[in-house]
Design an enzyme around this catalytic site. Structure first.
Site, PDB file in Angstrom:
ATOM      1  N   GLY A  31      -1.202  -3.357   3.306  1.00  0.00           N
ATOM      2  CA  GLY A  31      -2.025  -2.786   4.374  1.00  0.00           C
ATOM      3  C   GLY A  31      -3.096  -2.446   4.011  1.00  0.00           C
ATOM      4  O   GLY A  31      -3.764  -2.929   2.925  1.00  0.00           O
ATOM      5  N   LEU A  33      -5.957  -3.339   5.523  1.00  0.00           N
ATOM      6  CA  LEU A  33      -6.631  -4.569   5.455  1.00  0.00           C
ATOM      7  C   LEU A  33      -8.047  -4.682   5.558  1.00  0.00           C
ATOM      8  O   LEU A  33      -8.737  -3.936   6.286  1.00  0.00           O
ATOM      9  CB  LEU A  33      -5.890  -5.619   6.555  1.00  0.00           C
ATOM     10  CG  LEU A  33      -4.552  -5.643   6.772  1.00  0.00           C
ATOM     11  CD1 LEU A  33      -3.950  -6.525   7.595  1.00  0.00           C
ATOM     12  CD2 LEU A  33      -3.936  -6.048   5.473  1.00  0.00           C
ATOM     13  N   GLY A  36     -10.691  -9.391   2.766  1.00  0.00           N
ATOM     14  CA  GLY A  36     -10.078 -10.321   1.811  1.00  0.00           C
ATOM     15  C   GLY A  36      -8.783 -10.742   2.154  1.00  0.00           C
ATOM     16  O   GLY A  36      -8.244 -11.919   1.877  1.00  0.00           O
ATOM     17  N   HIS A  37      -8.062  -9.870   2.811  1.00  0.00           N
ATOM     18  CA  HIS A  37      -6.735 -10.138   3.283  1.00  0.00           C
ATOM     19  C   HIS A  37      -7.048 -11.139   4.248  1.00  0.00           C
ATOM     20  O   HIS A  37      -6.000 -12.071   4.371  1.00  0.00           O
ATOM     21  CB  HIS A  37      -6.107  -8.724   3.799  1.00  0.00           C
ATOM     22  CG  HIS A  37      -5.699  -7.716   2.670  1.00  0.00           C
ATOM     23  ND1 HIS A  37      -6.464  -6.450   3.016  1.00  0.00           N
ATOM     24  CD2 HIS A  37      -4.886  -7.445   1.927  1.00  0.00           C
ATOM     25  CE1 HIS A  37      -5.921  -5.921   1.671  1.00  0.00           C
ATOM     26  NE2 HIS A  37      -5.177  -6.443   1.153  1.00  0.00           N
ATOM     27  N   LYS A 149      -8.292 -11.706  -6.912  1.00  0.00           N
ATOM     28  CA  LYS A 149      -8.951 -10.371  -7.449  1.00  0.00           C
ATOM     29  C   LYS A 149      -8.051  -9.620  -8.349  1.00  0.00           C
ATOM     30  O   LYS A 149      -8.175  -9.137  -9.565  1.00  0.00           O
ATOM     31  CB  LYS A 149      -9.474  -9.413  -6.383  1.00  0.00           C
ATOM     32  CG  LYS A 149      -9.927  -8.276  -6.812  1.00  0.00           C
ATOM     33  CD  LYS A 149     -10.246  -7.257  -5.842  1.00  0.00           C
ATOM     34  CE  LYS A 149     -10.031  -5.896  -6.527  1.00  0.00           C
ATOM     35  NZ  LYS A 149      -8.795  -5.278  -6.370  1.00  0.00           N
ATOM     36  N   ASP A 150      -6.647  -9.938  -8.008  1.00  0.00           N
ATOM     37  CA  ASP A 150      -5.657  -9.238  -9.169  1.00  0.00           C
ATOM     38  C   ASP A 150      -4.958 -10.535  -9.836  1.00  0.00           C
ATOM     39  O   ASP A 150      -3.936 -11.097  -9.709  1.00  0.00           O
ATOM     40  CB  ASP A 150      -4.549  -8.789  -8.067  1.00  0.00           C
ATOM     41  CG  ASP A 150      -4.635  -7.530  -7.289  1.00  0.00           C
ATOM     42  OD1 ASP A 150      -5.218  -6.414  -8.102  1.00  0.00           O
ATOM     43  OD2 ASP A 150      -5.036  -7.555  -6.207  1.00  0.00           O
ATOM     44  N   LEU A 184     -13.955  -6.844  -2.699  1.00  0.00           N
ATOM     45  CA  LEU A 184     -13.357  -6.005  -1.527  1.00  0.00           C
ATOM     46  C   LEU A 184     -11.913  -5.494  -2.282  1.00  0.00           C
ATOM     47  O   LEU A 184     -11.078  -6.466  -2.661  1.00  0.00           O
ATOM     48  CB  LEU A 184     -13.014  -6.713  -0.165  1.00  0.00           C
ATOM     49  CG  LEU A 184     -14.483  -7.293   0.494  1.00  0.00           C
ATOM     50  CD1 LEU A 184     -14.202  -7.692   1.772  1.00  0.00           C
ATOM     51  CD2 LEU A 184     -15.502  -6.368   0.135  1.00  0.00           C
ATOM     52  N   SER A 185     -11.392  -4.272  -1.874  1.00  0.00           N
ATOM     53  CA  SER A 185     -10.359  -3.747  -2.079  1.00  0.00           C
ATOM     54  C   SER A 185     -10.023  -2.519  -1.197  1.00  0.00           C
ATOM     55  O   SER A 185     -10.835  -1.912  -0.986  1.00  0.00           O
ATOM     56  CB  SER A 185     -10.492  -3.137  -3.602  1.00  0.00           C
ATOM     57  OG  SER A 185      -9.580  -2.455  -3.950  1.00  0.00           O
ATOM     58  N   ARG A 187      -8.957   0.029  -2.307  1.00  0.00           N
ATOM     59  CA  ARG A 187      -9.181   1.382  -2.979  1.00  0.00           C
ATOM     60  C   ARG A 187     -10.714   1.643  -2.881  1.00  0.00           C
ATOM     61  O   ARG A 187     -11.148   2.680  -3.167  1.00  0.00           O
ATOM     62  CB  ARG A 187      -8.957   1.413  -4.352  1.00  0.00           C
ATOM     63  CG  ARG A 187      -7.249   1.448  -4.619  1.00  0.00           C
ATOM     64  CD  ARG A 187      -7.017   1.436  -6.013  1.00  0.00           C
ATOM     65  NE  ARG A 187      -5.403   1.778  -6.045  1.00  0.00           N
ATOM     66  CZ  ARG A 187      -4.200   1.131  -6.061  1.00  0.00           C
ATOM     67  NH1 ARG A 187      -4.635  -0.296  -6.563  1.00  0.00           N
ATOM     68  NH2 ARG A 187      -3.142   1.487  -6.089  1.00  0.00           N
TER      69      ARG A 187
HETATM   70  O1  PAF Z   1      -1.533  -7.034  -4.314  1.00  0.00           O
HETATM   71  C1  PAF Z   1      -0.709  -6.303  -3.333  1.00  0.00           C
HETATM   72  O2  PAF Z   1      -1.238  -5.805  -2.476  1.00  0.00           O
HETATM   73  C2  PAF Z   1       0.413  -5.848  -4.013  1.00  0.00           C
HETATM   74  O3  PAF Z   1       0.588  -5.748  -5.175  1.00  0.00           O
HETATM   75  C3  PAF Z   1       1.504  -6.786  -3.328  1.00  0.00           C
HETATM   76  C4  PAF Z   1       1.608  -8.377  -4.014  1.00  0.00           C
HETATM   77  C5  PAF Z   1       1.331  -7.001  -1.694  1.00  0.00           C
HETATM   78  C6  PAF Z   1       2.998  -6.299  -3.642  1.00  0.00           C
HETATM   79  O4  PAF Z   1       3.283  -5.075  -3.173  1.00  0.00           O
END
Ligand code: PAF
Length: 280
Positions: A31, A33, A36-37, A149-150, A184-185, A187
Site C-alpha cells: 500500500g 501507493l 512506481g506501483h 528498485k528493490d 519513488l518509495s 518511505r
Molecule cells: O516490495 C514490497 O512492497 C514488499 O516487500 C512486498 C513484495 C509487497 C512483500 O510484502
C-alpha cells in the site's frame, strides 16, 4: 473494482476472471501507493486485464526496531488511485487471512539474502518470501510484477519461485523516479523538505559512479567517492554501497564488462533509503 478482504471470496472472484481465458497477474504491494506501483499495474495491464493488486503491510518482514508501527496505511486513498486504472480486484487481506491463529511456518533464503539488505535487516527477506509465496498460492497468479528498485528482493523472489516450482513468470519493472531523480518509495513520505532535497545525492552519486566504472575508473575509488559525496550532502550513514554481479549477487572488486548493479542503502535522518543503477 472489488476490494476483497476474505480468502474464499478472493478465490471465487479469481475463478470468474479465469473464465476470460486471459492470465491472472499479481502486483504485490504494502500500500501507500505511488507512481512506481502504478507503473507495475500498467505493465501488468499490457499483458492481461486480469490484474490483482494486493495490499498488505506484512509484519514478518519488519525487524524489531523498524517502522512497522508507523508504516503508512491508507487503503481508501490507495483504492481511489487504483480506480482510475480499472483493475478488477484489490486483495486487502486481514491479518487472519495471512497469519491465522496457530500459523507456524517460516521460510529461509540462503546465499542471495546473506548480504546487503539481508545482512542489515536480519529476517527481512525470509518474511518477504513467506508473504510472496502465500500471495502466489492464494491468487494462483500466472505473472507477478515487482519493482527493480528493490533489486535484491526481486532477485530473491525469482530464486524462490524457481526453487519452489511456482508456475509463475516474475517480471521486474524499472524504477520510477521523481523529476529530480529520487527513486519513488512509500518511505519518502517520512522525509522533511530538506531531507528530500539532500536525498537526491543518493541517485546522483550512484549514477555518477556507475558511469565512471563503465568508463574504466577503479571500482573502489568510484564507490568511496560516491560515499563521500553522500555523507557531505546530508546522509548520516551508509549501510552499504557495492557493485555486484546481477545474477549471483557476489561483490565485484573489479568490473570487466559483466552485467552488474551498483547497490546502496543509506540513512538520511531516521529514514533508510535504497537505490541501484545498472553497470553494463
Ligand atoms: O516490495 C514490497 O512492497 C514488499 O516487500 C512486498 C513484495 C509487497 C512483500 O510484502
Amino acid at each position: 473494482m472489488k476490494i476483497i478482504h476474505n480468502l474464499d471470496l478472493l478465490r471465487q472472484s479469481i475463478s470468474l476472471l479465469r473464465k476470460s481465458g486471459q492470465p491472472i497477474a499479481l502486483v504485490p504491494t504494502m500500500g501507500a501507493l505511488h507512481k512506481g506501483h502504478l507503473s507495475l499495474v500498467r505493465e501488468a495491464q499490457k499483458m492481461t486485464p486480469n490484474v490483482i493488486v494486493s495490499i498488505f503491510v506484512n509484519p514478518t518482514q519488519f525487524g524489531l526496531n523498524e517502522d512497522l508501527e508507523n508504516y503508512p496505511q491508507q487503503l481508501e486513498a490507495d483504492a481511489a488511485l487504483l480506480t482510475s486504472l480499472n483493475i478488477p480486484i484489490i486483495w486487502a487481506p486481514q491479518n487472519a487471512s495471512i497469519y491465522p491463529k496457530g500459523f507456524a511456518t517460516s521460510m529461509q533464503i540462503n546465499g542471495l539474502g546473506d548480504n546487503f539488505c539481508g545482512a542489515k535487516r536480519p529476517g527481512h527477506f525470509d518474511g518477504v518470501i513467506l508473504i510472496v509465496s502465500k500471495l502466489f498460492n492464494q491468487t494462483g497468479a500466472d505473472i507477478a510484477f515487482f519493482g527493480e528498485k528493490d533489486y535484491q528482493q526481486l532477485t530473491i523472489i525469482r530464486q524462490m519461485a524457481l526453487d519452489l516450482d511456482f508456475n509463475i513468470e516474475i517480471i521486474g519493472v524499472p524504477t520510477v523516479r521523481s523529476t529530480q531523480g529520487l527513486a519513488l518509495s512509500s518511505r519518502n513520505s517520512y522525509l522533511s523538505e530538506d531531507e528530500l532535497q539532500n536525498a537526491l545525492a543518493l541517485p546522483q552519486a550512484l549514477q555518477k559512479a556507475a558511469t565512471e566504472i563503465q568508463n574504466g575508473k577503479n571500482v573502489q575509488t568510484a564507490l568511496s567517492d560516491a560515499e563521500n559525496k553522500m555523507l557531505q550532502s546530508g546522509f548520516q550513514s551508509i549501510d552499504y554501497i557495492n557493485l555486484v554481479n546481477t545474477k549471483s549477487f557476489k561483490i565485484l572488486k573489479k568490473w570487466d564488462g559483466q552485467e552488474a548493479r551498483l547497490l546502496a542503502a543509506a540513512f538520511i535522518g531516521k529514514t533508510r533509503l535504497i537505490d541501484n543503477f545498472p553497470v553494463k
